[in-house]
Design an enzyme around this catalytic site. Structure first.
Site, short mmCIF file in Angstrom:
data_model
loop_
_atom_site.label_atom_id
_atom_site.label_comp_id
_atom_site.label_asym_id
_atom_site.label_seq_id
_atom_site.Cartn_x
_atom_site.Cartn_y
_atom_site.Cartn_z
N GLU A 115 0.85 -1.19 0.00
CA GLU A 115 0.00 0.00 0.00
C GLU A 115 0.88 1.23 0.00
O GLU A 115 2.11 1.13 0.11
CB GLU A 115 -0.92 -0.02 1.23
CG GLU A 115 -1.93 -1.15 1.18
CD GLU A 115 -2.77 -1.29 2.44
OE1 GLU A 115 -2.67 -0.44 3.34
OE2 GLU A 115 -3.51 -2.27 2.51
N HIS A 243 -8.86 9.01 3.68
CA HIS A 243 -8.47 7.94 2.75
C HIS A 243 -8.73 8.45 1.33
O HIS A 243 -9.81 8.98 1.05
CB HIS A 243 -9.28 6.67 3.01
CG HIS A 243 -8.67 5.47 2.37
ND1 HIS A 243 -8.65 5.29 1.00
CD2 HIS A 243 -8.02 4.40 2.89
CE1 HIS A 243 -8.03 4.15 0.72
NE2 HIS A 243 -7.63 3.59 1.85
N ARG A 290 -0.64 8.49 1.86
CA ARG A 290 -2.03 8.92 1.74
C ARG A 290 -2.26 10.42 1.75
O ARG A 290 -3.15 10.92 1.07
CB ARG A 290 -2.79 8.37 2.94
CG ARG A 290 -3.47 7.14 2.58
CD ARG A 290 -4.19 6.59 3.72
NE ARG A 290 -4.14 5.17 3.47
CZ ARG A 290 -4.60 4.27 4.28
NH1 ARG A 290 -5.13 4.64 5.42
NH2 ARG A 290 -4.54 3.02 3.97
N HIS A 351 -11.04 9.11 7.53
CA HIS A 351 -10.78 7.68 7.67
C HIS A 351 -10.19 7.30 9.03
O HIS A 351 -10.58 6.30 9.63
CB HIS A 351 -9.82 7.27 6.55
CG HIS A 351 -9.48 5.82 6.50
ND1 HIS A 351 -10.44 4.86 6.30
CD2 HIS A 351 -8.30 5.17 6.62
CE1 HIS A 351 -9.85 3.66 6.28
NE2 HIS A 351 -8.56 3.83 6.49
N ARG A 386 -0.41 8.48 9.49
CA ARG A 386 -0.25 7.03 9.69
C ARG A 386 0.10 6.33 8.39
O ARG A 386 -0.52 6.56 7.34
CB ARG A 386 -1.55 6.46 10.23
CG ARG A 386 -1.56 4.95 10.36
CD ARG A 386 -2.88 4.47 10.88
NE ARG A 386 -3.94 4.71 9.93
CZ ARG A 386 -4.50 3.75 9.18
NH1 ARG A 386 -4.10 2.51 9.26
NH2 ARG A 386 -5.48 4.07 8.35
P1 FAD Z 1 -12.91 -0.20 16.84
O1 FAD Z 1 -12.63 -1.42 16.10
O2 FAD Z 1 -13.54 0.91 16.11
O3 FAD Z 1 -13.84 -0.58 18.08
C1 FAD Z 1 -14.41 0.45 18.87
C2 FAD Z 1 -15.36 -0.16 19.85
O4 FAD Z 1 -15.69 0.80 20.85
C3 FAD Z 1 -16.69 -0.60 19.27
O5 FAD Z 1 -17.02 -1.84 19.85
C4 FAD Z 1 -17.67 0.46 19.73
O6 FAD Z 1 -19.00 0.01 19.88
C5 FAD Z 1 -17.08 0.78 21.08
N1 FAD Z 1 -17.48 2.07 21.63
C6 FAD Z 1 -17.19 3.30 21.15
N2 FAD Z 1 -17.73 4.24 21.96
C7 FAD Z 1 -18.36 3.58 22.95
C8 FAD Z 1 -19.12 3.98 24.08
N3 FAD Z 1 -19.35 5.28 24.36
N4 FAD Z 1 -19.64 3.04 24.89
C9 FAD Z 1 -19.46 1.73 24.62
N5 FAD Z 1 -18.74 1.28 23.56
C10 FAD Z 1 -18.21 2.20 22.74
N6 FAD Z 1 -6.27 -0.28 9.62
C11 FAD Z 1 -5.29 -1.12 9.23
O7 FAD Z 1 -4.27 -1.26 9.92
N7 FAD Z 1 -5.43 -1.83 8.09
C12 FAD Z 1 -6.51 -1.73 7.28
O8 FAD Z 1 -6.59 -2.40 6.27
C13 FAD Z 1 -7.52 -0.83 7.65
N8 FAD Z 1 -8.61 -0.65 6.86
C14 FAD Z 1 -9.62 0.15 7.30
C15 FAD Z 1 -10.78 0.25 6.54
C16 FAD Z 1 -11.85 0.97 7.00
C17 FAD Z 1 -13.10 1.08 6.17
C18 FAD Z 1 -11.77 1.64 8.26
C19 FAD Z 1 -12.92 2.42 8.78
C20 FAD Z 1 -10.61 1.56 9.00
C21 FAD Z 1 -9.53 0.82 8.54
N9 FAD Z 1 -8.36 0.72 9.27
C22 FAD Z 1 -7.37 -0.13 8.86
C23 FAD Z 1 -8.26 1.32 10.60
C24 FAD Z 1 -8.55 0.25 11.66
O9 FAD Z 1 -9.58 -0.57 11.20
C25 FAD Z 1 -8.95 0.86 12.98
O10 FAD Z 1 -8.06 1.87 13.35
C26 FAD Z 1 -8.97 -0.20 14.07
O11 FAD Z 1 -9.76 -1.28 13.68
C27 FAD Z 1 -9.51 0.39 15.35
O12 FAD Z 1 -9.68 -0.64 16.27
P2 FAD Z 1 -10.15 -0.30 17.73
O13 FAD Z 1 -10.25 -1.58 18.46
O14 FAD Z 1 -9.32 0.77 18.28
O15 FAD Z 1 -11.61 0.37 17.55
C1 SIN Z 2 -6.95 0.31 3.00
O1 SIN Z 2 -7.18 -0.88 2.89
O2 SIN Z 2 -6.68 1.06 2.08
C2 SIN Z 2 -7.00 0.88 4.37
C3 SIN Z 2 -5.76 0.55 5.06
C4 SIN Z 2 -5.61 1.37 6.28
O3 SIN Z 2 -6.44 2.23 6.57
O4 SIN Z 2 -4.61 1.16 6.95
#
Ligand code: FAD
Ligand code: SIN
Length: 535
Positions: A115, A243, A290, A351, A386
């Site tokens: 990427e 993104h 990005r 994003h 990032r």
């Molecule tokens: P999340 O997975 O967002 O989980 C947050 C949790 O907190 C959820 O369960 C939610 O319900 C809970 N929550 C929030 N507020 C409250 C509240 N007030 N009370 C109770 N619960 C709450 N990163 C990569 O490294 N590689 C990728 O390929 C990639 N692709 C992506 C594609 C997309 C479309 C998106 C949106 C992001 C992508 N990212 C990628 C970024 C990555 O997915 C996220 O940064 C990562 O998954 C965040 O994980 P997390 O556990 O911190 O939060």
């Molecule tokens: C993507 O798949 O392009 C998202 C990857 C990322 O947000 O790290």
């Protein structure tokens, strides 16, 4: 309710922390609260994969470190970059052992993707649905531990500190301590006090503060906003990653992502005249980091007066595309876009939040007994931008580090597992059903509009000042609404998003330069400000 460990969020960060801790403390309870269904997280939507050094013949820790530092544009904490990259392979092997599957080639080696900003092929992925595979594996693994309990549909409202015991708490208070949270059970509509020995914020991103985002509706920045209200240190909020290639569908949010891995496999960005424009912006062309690609697209859209540009996949190997990107292929097909005949309309969308709750190398926040990991935290890994696919890796490494730190503290701190029994119940007042929903939905739209128009990819001082004035007004109106008795999930999320907007604009206003994701036309160059802005 009382629990030894309270985890807010069931994405990769929260679940990984819970799994680690459940093993270390089999006789302690780990309670995960999540405001939606367990798997409704940013994690589930991750497409591209996890960046990790796997093929040590071609790749090396040094290269991954160097790529991360280049993307971070001078603001990464090098010590943190080092440890995340070096500890990454072990952490990724753990989730593989827990059942997460990544694609392999015919010879049985991992099929690595590439990427923007990566000098090597190093992204482990599961087709174009990596996040949903990881989430599946972690949820299944958590179900095997009797001491992990997940409560869905609980919205955490506030972190409990000395403030709730009647003390004056300011940023300067040296020993602000977290005793648990107040949370709204969305089924019973009751607000409960939950006491915890340790609270881990793993509440994810903030994308919903913008009109167009790849983030699901849960990404309302609750954890960062409630930590800020509790006087916790927050940093780097001006660095919001857009993104470059979200699928353009007028008026639709969240936007469907077209993973950067498509460009890694040969997809080419073209403007409305069909010109491949990226090489004129950066020698790395379509695989530039990005921030550069998103800004180039923004410039092309403004120059040509269009709402989007195109991603051209027609020249790519058809079988390989369908095999690698089945989800994207199916989504486009459903919309009548044949990716081998038509170009895909794409536009940048909010994003990822590079900043958040400031934590140290063990995931400790500035509030005692409040840890943070995942997207809501700011570890120093990302700096001003990032590197793609580094966030899933960061979440794994820091969830592990939080658990290790807690284990060490529990062994040496007498009374570590104790509760503060003097915390009062939530002061119940008013109704839980929003009386005037229109006031909330309209304010949310206004906020998203202001953030998208004035605090997007390209900023300037006039726009930032204007945004701050609008946000200030929205803040006053929303606080009045909040105080005048109505507590509802929609209002709480709106309040949190207004705080997030405020933090982004505040950070952006302080940073009088252009660096990484923060581009201000009044200050187009880098300054000597090689430090995070801490709020
Ligand atoms: P999340 O997975 O967002 O989980 C947050 C949790 O907190 C959820 O369960 C939610 O319900 C809970 N929550 C929030 N507020 C409250 C509240 N007030 N009370 C109770 N619960 C709450 N990163 C990569 O490294 N590689 C990728 O390929 C990639 N692709 C992506 C594609 C997309 C479309 C998106 C949106 C992001 C992508 N990212 C990628 C970024 C990555 O997915 C996220 O940064 C990562 O998954 C965040 O994980 P997390 O556990 O911190 O939060
Ligand atoms: C993507 O798949 O392009 C998202 C990857 C990322 O947000 O790290």
């Amino acid at each position: 309710m009382k629990t030894d460990f309270l985890v807010i969020g069931s994405g990769i960060a929260g679940l990984t922390f819970a799994l680690k801790t459940a093993r270390k403390f089999p006789d302690k309870t780990i309670t995960i609260l999540t405001k939606a269904n367990t798997d409704e997280t940013n994690t589930k939507y991750a497409q591209g994969g996890i960046a990790v050094v796997n093929d040590t013949l071609r790749d090396s820790f040094q290269k991954h470190i160097a790529d991360t530092l280049v993307a971070g544009d001078g603001l990464c904490n090098e010590e943190i970059v080092n440890l995340v990259v070096r500890e990454g392979p072990e952490r990724v092997n753990e989730i593989i052992a827990w059942g997460a599957e990544f694609d392999k080639n015919k010879s049985g080696d991992y099929q690595l993707g590439r990427e923007g900003g990566h000098s090597e092929y190093r992204i482990l992925h599961h087709k174009d649905v990596t996040g949903s595979e990881i989430e599946r594996a972690l949820v299944a693994q958590a179900a095997t531990f009797p001491n992990i309990v997940i409560y869905n549909h609980w919205l955490v409202l506030d972190i409990i500190t000395q403030h709730h015991l009647g003390y004056l708490v300011t940023k300067a208070t040296p020993d602000i301590t977290c005793f648990g949270v107040y949370a709204l059970n969305l089924e019973t509509r009751k607000i409960e006090k939950i006491l915890a020995c340790v609270t881990v914020m793993a509440s994810g991103g903030v994308g919903q503060v913008y009109r167009t985002t790849t983030n699901p509706v849960i990404a309302t920045g609750d954890g960062i906003a409630m930590a800020y209200r509790a006087k916790c240190r927050i940093e780097n909020m001006e660095f919001i990653q857009f993104h470059p290639t979200a699928l353009y569908e007028a008026g639709i949010s969240p936007s469907f992502l077209i993973t950067e891995a498509v460009r890694g496999d040969g997809g080419i960005l073209r403007n409305k005249n069909g010109e491949a424009f990226m090489a004129s912006y950066d020698p790395r062309a379509d695989l530039a980091p990005r921030d550069i690609v998103a800004r180039a697209i923004d410039t092309e859209m403004k120059r040509n007066g269009t709402e989007h540009v195109y991603l051209d996949c027609r020249q790519m190997d058809h079988n390989r595309f369908v095999e690698h990107f089945p989800n994207i292929y199916a989504k486009c097909k459903k919309l009548g876009i044949d990716v081998f005949e038509d170009m895909i309309p794409v536009a940048p969308a909010a994003h990822y939040c590079c900043g958040g709750i400031k934590v140290d190398e063990s995931g400790r926040s500035s509030i005692i007994n409040l840890y943070a990991c995942g997207e809501c935290s700011s570890t120093g890994l990302h700096g001003a931008n990032r590197l793609a696919s580094n966030s899933l890796l960061e979440a794994l490494v820091f969830a592990h580090r939080c658990a290790d730190d807690i284990e060490a503290r529990a062994a040496r701190e007498a009374g570590f597992f104790s509760f503060n029994e003097s915390v009062p119940d939530w002061n119940v007042k008013g109704t839980l059903a929003p009386k005037e929903m229109i006031l909330i939905t309209q304010s949310l739209k206004e906020l998203q509009q202001v953030m998208s128009d004035y605090v997007g990819i390209v900023r300037n001082t006039v726009r930032l000042d204007r945004a701050m004035k609008r946000i200030d007004l929205l803040h006053q109106e929303t606080e009045e609404l909040y105080k005048s008795s109505t507590v509802s999930p929609q209002l709480c999320e709106l309040r949190n998003l207004i705080t997030i907007g405020y933090l982004i604009v505040k950070g952006a206003g302080f940073r009088k330069e252009s660096r990484g994701l923060h581009y201000n036309t009044d200050f187009p160059n880098r300054s000597n400000l090689l430090q995070p802005i801490v709020l």
